[in-house]
Each structure stands twice: as structure tokens, then as C-alpha cells.
Design a protein around this motif. Sequence first.
Motif, PDB file in Angstrom:
ATOM      1  N   ASP A 108      -5.635  -3.942 -18.238  1.00  0.00           N
ATOM      2  CA  ASP A 108      -4.562  -4.825 -17.415  1.00  0.00           C
ATOM      3  C   ASP A 108      -5.420  -5.829 -16.378  1.00  0.00           C
ATOM      4  O   ASP A 108      -4.957  -6.483 -15.555  1.00  0.00           O
ATOM      5  CB  ASP A 108      -3.820  -3.868 -16.611  1.00  0.00           C
ATOM      6  CG  ASP A 108      -4.444  -3.261 -15.287  1.00  0.00           C
ATOM      7  OD1 ASP A 108      -5.684  -3.235 -15.316  1.00  0.00           O
ATOM      8  OD2 ASP A 108      -3.759  -2.440 -14.615  1.00  0.00           O
ATOM      9  N   MET A 132       0.892  -7.127 -10.193  1.00  0.00           N
ATOM     10  CA  MET A 132       0.019  -8.130 -10.537  1.00  0.00           C
ATOM     11  C   MET A 132       0.064  -8.561 -11.896  1.00  0.00           C
ATOM     12  O   MET A 132      -0.039  -9.940 -12.094  1.00  0.00           O
ATOM     13  CB  MET A 132      -1.076  -7.234 -10.625  1.00  0.00           C
ATOM     14  CG  MET A 132      -1.726  -6.628  -9.138  1.00  0.00           C
ATOM     15  SD  MET A 132      -1.746  -8.079  -8.049  1.00  0.00           S
ATOM     16  CE  MET A 132      -1.865  -7.152  -6.531  1.00  0.00           C
ATOM     17  N   ARG A 179      -9.422  -6.730  -3.893  1.00  0.00           N
ATOM     18  CA  ARG A 179      -8.350  -6.361  -2.999  1.00  0.00           C
ATOM     19  C   ARG A 179      -7.505  -5.541  -3.742  1.00  0.00           C
ATOM     20  O   ARG A 179      -6.626  -4.534  -2.953  1.00  0.00           O
ATOM     21  CB  ARG A 179      -7.697  -7.771  -2.731  1.00  0.00           C
ATOM     22  CG  ARG A 179      -6.489  -7.325  -1.771  1.00  0.00           C
ATOM     23  CD  ARG A 179      -6.063  -8.832  -0.798  1.00  0.00           C
ATOM     24  NE  ARG A 179      -5.404  -9.519  -1.703  1.00  0.00           N
ATOM     25  CZ  ARG A 179      -5.165 -10.800  -1.156  1.00  0.00           C
ATOM     26  NH1 ARG A 179      -5.654 -11.344   0.001  1.00  0.00           N
ATOM     27  NH2 ARG A 179      -4.581 -11.768  -2.066  1.00  0.00           N
ATOM     28  N   GLU A 180      -7.059  -5.946  -5.077  1.00  0.00           N
ATOM     29  CA  GLU A 180      -6.108  -5.236  -5.872  1.00  0.00           C
ATOM     30  C   GLU A 180      -6.554  -3.670  -5.939  1.00  0.00           C
ATOM     31  O   GLU A 180      -5.677  -2.870  -5.796  1.00  0.00           O
ATOM     32  CB  GLU A 180      -6.100  -5.895  -6.998  1.00  0.00           C
ATOM     33  CG  GLU A 180      -4.775  -5.839  -7.828  1.00  0.00           C
ATOM     34  CD  GLU A 180      -4.788  -6.375  -9.246  1.00  0.00           C
ATOM     35  OE1 GLU A 180      -5.312  -7.740  -9.322  1.00  0.00           O
ATOM     36  OE2 GLU A 180      -4.768  -5.863 -10.110  1.00  0.00           O
ATOM     37  N   ALA A 217      -5.405   2.932  -1.761  1.00  0.00           N
ATOM     38  CA  ALA A 217      -4.531   3.230  -0.484  1.00  0.00           C
ATOM     39  C   ALA A 217      -2.994   3.803  -1.029  1.00  0.00           C
ATOM     40  O   ALA A 217      -2.611   4.701  -0.717  1.00  0.00           O
ATOM     41  CB  ALA A 217      -4.107   1.841   0.359  1.00  0.00           C
ATOM     42  N   ALA A 218      -2.475   3.217  -1.954  1.00  0.00           N
ATOM     43  CA  ALA A 218      -1.209   3.489  -2.723  1.00  0.00           C
ATOM     44  C   ALA A 218      -1.401   4.679  -3.207  1.00  0.00           C
ATOM     45  O   ALA A 218      -0.499   5.638  -3.087  1.00  0.00           O
ATOM     46  CB  ALA A 218      -0.899   2.374  -3.647  1.00  0.00           C
ATOM     47  N   ARG A 219      -2.430   5.116  -3.835  1.00  0.00           N
ATOM     48  CA  ARG A 219      -2.617   6.308  -4.626  1.00  0.00           C
ATOM     49  C   ARG A 219      -2.416   7.457  -3.342  1.00  0.00           C
ATOM     50  O   ARG A 219      -1.917   8.541  -3.479  1.00  0.00           O
ATOM     51  CB  ARG A 219      -3.757   6.365  -4.983  1.00  0.00           C
ATOM     52  CG  ARG A 219      -4.433   7.759  -5.629  1.00  0.00           C
ATOM     53  CD  ARG A 219      -5.862   7.516  -6.632  1.00  0.00           C
ATOM     54  NE  ARG A 219      -6.775   7.253  -5.724  1.00  0.00           N
ATOM     55  CZ  ARG A 219      -7.509   7.749  -4.912  1.00  0.00           C
ATOM     56  NH1 ARG A 219      -7.222   9.119  -4.782  1.00  0.00           N
ATOM     57  NH2 ARG A 219      -8.567   7.196  -4.276  1.00  0.00           N
ATOM     58  N   ALA A 264     -11.236  -7.926   1.741  1.00  0.00           N
ATOM     59  CA  ALA A 264     -11.788  -8.130   0.119  1.00  0.00           C
ATOM     60  C   ALA A 264     -12.228  -9.500   0.192  1.00  0.00           C
ATOM     61  O   ALA A 264     -11.368 -10.508   0.532  1.00  0.00           O
ATOM     62  CB  ALA A 264     -11.040  -7.370  -0.918  1.00  0.00           C
ATOM     63  N   ALA A 306      -9.832 -11.298  -5.408  1.00  0.00           N
ATOM     64  CA  ALA A 306      -8.511 -10.774  -5.529  1.00  0.00           C
ATOM     65  C   ALA A 306      -8.604  -9.610  -6.433  1.00  0.00           C
ATOM     66  O   ALA A 306      -7.753  -8.546  -6.070  1.00  0.00           O
ATOM     67  CB  ALA A 306      -7.773 -11.629  -6.375  1.00  0.00           C
ATOM     68  N   PRO A 312       0.278   3.384  -7.550  1.00  0.00           N
ATOM     69  CA  PRO A 312      -0.512   2.644  -8.253  1.00  0.00           C
ATOM     70  C   PRO A 312      -0.150   1.902  -9.444  1.00  0.00           C
ATOM     71  O   PRO A 312      -0.294   0.403  -9.707  1.00  0.00           O
ATOM     72  CB  PRO A 312      -1.635   3.241  -8.656  1.00  0.00           C
ATOM     73  CG  PRO A 312      -1.617   4.674  -7.561  1.00  0.00           C
ATOM     74  CD  PRO A 312      -0.182   4.512  -7.254  1.00  0.00           C
ATOM     75  N   ASP A 320      -0.917  10.759  -8.964  1.00  0.00           N
ATOM     76  CA  ASP A 320      -1.501   9.573  -9.684  1.00  0.00           C
ATOM     77  C   ASP A 320      -2.757   9.344  -9.680  1.00  0.00           C
ATOM     78  O   ASP A 320      -3.286   8.453 -10.132  1.00  0.00           O
ATOM     79  CB  ASP A 320      -0.716   8.453  -8.881  1.00  0.00           C
ATOM     80  CG  ASP A 320       0.905   8.048  -8.974  1.00  0.00           C
ATOM     81  OD1 ASP A 320       1.313   7.767 -10.289  1.00  0.00           O
ATOM     82  OD2 ASP A 320       1.341   8.198  -8.107  1.00  0.00           O
ATOM     83  N   THR A 355      -6.279  -1.723  -2.518  1.00  0.00           N
ATOM     84  CA  THR A 355      -4.685  -1.716  -2.225  1.00  0.00           C
ATOM     85  C   THR A 355      -4.396  -0.398  -3.106  1.00  0.00           C
ATOM     86  O   THR A 355      -3.420   0.402  -2.587  1.00  0.00           O
ATOM     87  CB  THR A 355      -3.806  -2.958  -2.562  1.00  0.00           C
ATOM     88  OG1 THR A 355      -4.271  -3.928  -1.992  1.00  0.00           O
ATOM     89  CG2 THR A 355      -2.399  -2.568  -2.208  1.00  0.00           C
ATOM     90  N   ARG A 356      -4.718  -0.567  -4.314  1.00  0.00           N
ATOM     91  CA  ARG A 356      -4.443   0.595  -5.496  1.00  0.00           C
ATOM     92  C   ARG A 356      -4.732   1.933  -4.964  1.00  0.00           C
ATOM     93  O   ARG A 356      -4.047   3.084  -5.140  1.00  0.00           O
ATOM     94  CB  ARG A 356      -4.799   0.401  -6.694  1.00  0.00           C
ATOM     95  CG  ARG A 356      -3.777   0.965  -8.075  1.00  0.00           C
ATOM     96  CD  ARG A 356      -4.378   0.571  -9.043  1.00  0.00           C
ATOM     97  NE  ARG A 356      -3.703  -0.566  -9.731  1.00  0.00           N
ATOM     98  CZ  ARG A 356      -4.562  -1.784 -10.220  1.00  0.00           C
ATOM     99  NH1 ARG A 356      -5.699  -1.887  -9.727  1.00  0.00           N
ATOM    100  NH2 ARG A 356      -3.720  -2.837 -10.468  1.00  0.00           N
ATOM    101  N   TRP A 385       3.521   1.601  -2.323  1.00  0.00           N
ATOM    102  CA  TRP A 385       3.732   1.334  -3.626  1.00  0.00           C
ATOM    103  C   TRP A 385       3.045   2.735  -4.521  1.00  0.00           C
ATOM    104  O   TRP A 385       1.866   2.951  -4.122  1.00  0.00           O
ATOM    105  CB  TRP A 385       3.726   0.153  -4.580  1.00  0.00           C
ATOM    106  CG  TRP A 385       4.386  -0.944  -3.566  1.00  0.00           C
ATOM    107  CD1 TRP A 385       5.268  -1.028  -2.496  1.00  0.00           C
ATOM    108  CD2 TRP A 385       4.334  -2.396  -4.355  1.00  0.00           C
ATOM    109  NE1 TRP A 385       5.544  -2.219  -2.270  1.00  0.00           N
ATOM    110  CE2 TRP A 385       5.137  -3.068  -3.181  1.00  0.00           C
ATOM    111  CE3 TRP A 385       3.914  -3.002  -5.063  1.00  0.00           C
ATOM    112  CZ2 TRP A 385       5.413  -4.399  -3.388  1.00  0.00           C
ATOM    113  CZ3 TRP A 385       4.039  -4.457  -5.446  1.00  0.00           C
ATOM    114  CH2 TRP A 385       4.684  -5.232  -4.231  1.00  0.00           C
ATOM    115  N   ASP A 393       0.783  -1.337  -0.112  1.00  0.00           N
ATOM    116  CA  ASP A 393      -0.122  -0.025   0.004  1.00  0.00           C
ATOM    117  C   ASP A 393       0.951   1.210  -0.178  1.00  0.00           C
ATOM    118  O   ASP A 393       0.429   2.546  -0.192  1.00  0.00           O
ATOM    119  CB  ASP A 393      -1.040   0.036   1.162  1.00  0.00           C
ATOM    120  CG  ASP A 393      -0.285  -0.077   2.427  1.00  0.00           C
ATOM    121  OD1 ASP A 393       0.057   0.919   3.059  1.00  0.00           O
ATOM    122  OD2 ASP A 393      -0.120  -1.394   2.957  1.00  0.00           O
ATOM    123  N   VAL A 400       1.910  -1.164  -8.270  1.00  0.00           N
ATOM    124  CA  VAL A 400       0.926  -2.435  -7.902  1.00  0.00           C
ATOM    125  C   VAL A 400       0.527  -2.984  -9.135  1.00  0.00           C
ATOM    126  O   VAL A 400       0.656  -4.270  -9.293  1.00  0.00           O
ATOM    127  CB  VAL A 400      -0.367  -1.903  -7.315  1.00  0.00           C
ATOM    128  CG1 VAL A 400      -1.369  -2.898  -6.976  1.00  0.00           C
ATOM    129  CG2 VAL A 400       0.172  -1.179  -5.896  1.00  0.00           C
TER     130      VAL A 400
END
Lengths: 135, 399
Positions: free
Chosen positions: B239, A34, B382-383, B389-391, B376, B379, A27, B398, B386-387, A25, A23, A30
Amino acid sequence: MAKYLMLKHYRGAPAPANDVPMDRWTPDEVSAHMRYMEDFADRLRETGEFVDSQALAPGGSWVQYGGEGRPPVTDGPFAETKDLIAGFMVIDVDSHERALELAAELSAAPGAGGEPLHEWLELRPMLSAPTTVED
Amino acid sequence: MDAGAAGAGGTGVDEHLLRTLTPRVTSILVRRGADFAAAEDAVQDALVEALRTWPAAPPRDPLGWLVTVAWRRFLDATRSESARRLREERVAEEPPPGPTESADDTLQLYFLCAHPSLTSSSAVALTLRAVGGLTTRQVAEAYLVPEATMAQRISRAKRTVADVRFDQVGDLATVLRVLYLVFNEGYSGDVDLAAEAIRLTRRLVAALDPRHDGHPEASGLLALMLLHHARRPARTAPDGSLVPLAEQDRSRWDTGAITEGVALLQGALGRDRLGELQAQAAIAALHADAPSVEETDWVQVVEWYDELVRLTDSPVARLNRAVAVGEADGPRAGLAALAGIDASLPRRTAVEAYLRERDGDPATAARLYVEAAARARSAAEREHLTRQAARLHTGPEDA
């Protein structure tokens, strides 16, 4: 052919070289991670070495037989459990060397900064059915 | 795209035609005196045979071919069971009745395969095989279980309904629930289950109409499916990641499916017997109608969620209502609507994260997104979380 289970741990494995949690990284990083995992599985499907792959939810519980006529006994989840499996992949390969090679390749999945994680994966041979020719 | 067409499977056989004919063949065998379980087995054999031989030798009369082959299989199977000899003689000697099946027969198959005595996984499997005309292997692949497991699930289901009379009036609500499950919980495989669910629901609606004054919930379900299916091209990024409703490229929505869904819904609502499926379809229609997330009629969306909560008292409806309230009246109001919803409800944490972010609290939002990702259920979800949170953790560039 021999089957191997590759285990990825949330916790319990030695820390990877590139130890930034996902979390943190970007986006795009990520997404790149994947994509690497999916491409890896696709390659194994093409080589005929892929068997199964599943991601697991982190939460779980311990369950035990509660005795005749009684409901199952449950406990947990244990936050303090040292080891926690995040997911697994089953491969069917010609040799132990090949299994090691594939596990290493998976461990090189990119993480923060696009750098390989060097994540520690656990590789466990699966016990096979007895062979026909024994002598 | 024809939303009703199921996957071709690359066999060179018109699988769509085969699947359409399957329940008719079963009905014909039952009319000739076969019991449902034996008829269904025989038709499955004929289906597998058709997939094998039709590419090289396509029949001139596919229905006739299937009936002949299935009937022969049924007789072979009956003969092989000596205990059933008497019945076999009776059945074999009686000339098959002339008329073929009717809409009633199709309906009976739906009712039988989604009988309330069956568990939902059994009803789903039996419906897909006996009404949908899928092979056991295709059903197994779609649900990611071994073929032998699926075969066993189907034969147990058939034993469970063995004593149900074929002409008994069934429970439409259960049928609708089974079709909803096929639509909503399908995995990708050789067969497109969402498209298959639409095809089966379409046939159900057609079979219901002549006999009844229309079943608004059945039409509501078909509308709901079409309206959600219309968004599918925009729901996944190249993707493979999930694209939430707010960020979807709406020009990629299937306007044909939307038009059909809206028309069906209007017809259903006109009968003035509101049900939960119509309410869900109405919400989907409001989204379909909006050129962008900002131009969505959120006030009306909230009103439909109020109806849905009234009809179902479901916590999931309350949760989705909180999202709509957040859009209609601002994130504070959304957060207030979240109060009282059980924290363990799936997606609740994700919704709160979203509302906190909109309320200008990115730090709390990021923490909640991480927590939501850990809870989640898929998958892809969840992804996606997670993205998010990452943002928030790695800066706005981003976003």
C-alpha cells in the motif's frame, strides 16, 4: 478550464461528521484513508484534472521584513491561531459544478469505522490570466 | 536486478548507454578546445537529439555520433556569437586531437560539477546533467521543480564554475557528499535516482583507483549505497507505506548487492583509514548480515556508532546510537543515551516513543508518537508514526 485550490484544514474548519482524530483510528483505517486519497489523486491524473497536491507540516512561523540591513523578523508558531492548513490540492476543471463534485468526493474519505469523514474542505477559485476575447 | 541500471524511460533508446557516453563526449569536446560550459550545453543538445532520433535510426557508432553532433552544435553556437569569431576560427581550423578522454577527464568532470563554490542543489543538478547524462527535464522531474527553474539552476552553476580550470585538483569529499545527496534525497520520477547515484559512484571509484592508492571513503560510500539499496524491495508495503527495518522481510533483500557492498567495505577498511562513510557502511553491513532483528549483533552496532560519533560528533549519529543501545542493553539504557540530545532534533521524539513502548509505557509512547507525527518530515514518515499511535490507542490485536 478553471483552476481551483482545495484546502484541507487541521483547525479552523467546522467539525466533520465523523470527528475521531486519526491517531484513534485502527492502523487499517489509517491505511484505508491514505489509499482513498491516493486513488482520488490518481483518478484525477487519469481524467487530466490534477495539477498539484502537497501536504504541509503543521509547524510554521510568521516572517516579516526587518528593515534595511536587518535580519527578517520572525514570530510564532502561534498555537492560538484559529486556522491551520494541513494540505492542498490544485485541480483544473471545466466548471464550478465539477470542482464542487470533486471536493465532495474528497470529503467522503473514510475515517474511524470506515465511515466517510464528511470533512469540510475549503474550495477557492484561482484567478486566471485575462482572456483574449473580451467582447 | 542490476543496481547500476537507470530507468529505461520507455523511449526505445538505450538510455544507460547514452548516460555513460555523455561525460566522455563532454571531455572530448573540452580536449578539442571547447570551454566546459559550452561543451556541456552542446552535449545536452546532442543528447536530446539522440533521444528523438535514435529510436528510428540507431547509429552504428553511438559515441562517434554523439561527438559529431555535439561538436557541430558547439560550432553552431560559437559561430552565432560574433564576439567569439576569432576563437571560433582557431578552434574550427585546428584538427581535433586523436586521443579521446581518459579516466582523469571523468574525474575532472566530477570535481568541477561538485566544486565547493557551488551550493549543494546546484552541484547535484550539474552532476546529474553533465556527469550523469540526464536531460534537464529528467532532473527537473526528479526534484519536482519546473523545467525552466532547473535549467536556470544549471546555467547559474556553470557560470559559477566558469573560471575553474579543468585540470585543477578537486575536492573528493565534496563529490562524495553530492553523490550521497543524490542517493539519499531522490524523489521518484522517470529516473531512479538511487540507482543513478550508485552508477555514478561506481564510475568514480573506478576512475580513482588507477591513480591513487584507492580512496577508502569513496569505496565506503559505494558500499553504503549498495547495502541500503539492497533493502529497497522490503522497505515499502504494497500500500506504499514504510516498513521499518525491524519488520522487513529480509528474504526480499538483494543478496547480490549485499555481497558486493560487504566486499567493497572490507577492501576499504583494510586500508586502515577509517572515515564516516565507511563507519555508516559497516553499520549497514551488520544489519545486512543479520537474519532477523533479534539476531543482529547490536553490541557491534553500538561500537560502530561510537566510532561514528567520534568521527562526526553528529547529533543524528548520537540519536541512532541511542536506538542501538536500546537494542543492545535494553530500553532503559536507550532512554539514558537519549538524554542530552536536543529535543528539536528530527526523529528524536519518534525514537523516544519507540523506547517508551518497549519499556512498557504504551500511554506515554502513544502520546509521543502523535507528537512525532506532527513533526515528521515526510508524508510517509508521518503516516507511519500516526499508525503507531493508532495501534497503541486501539489495542494490541492490530500489533
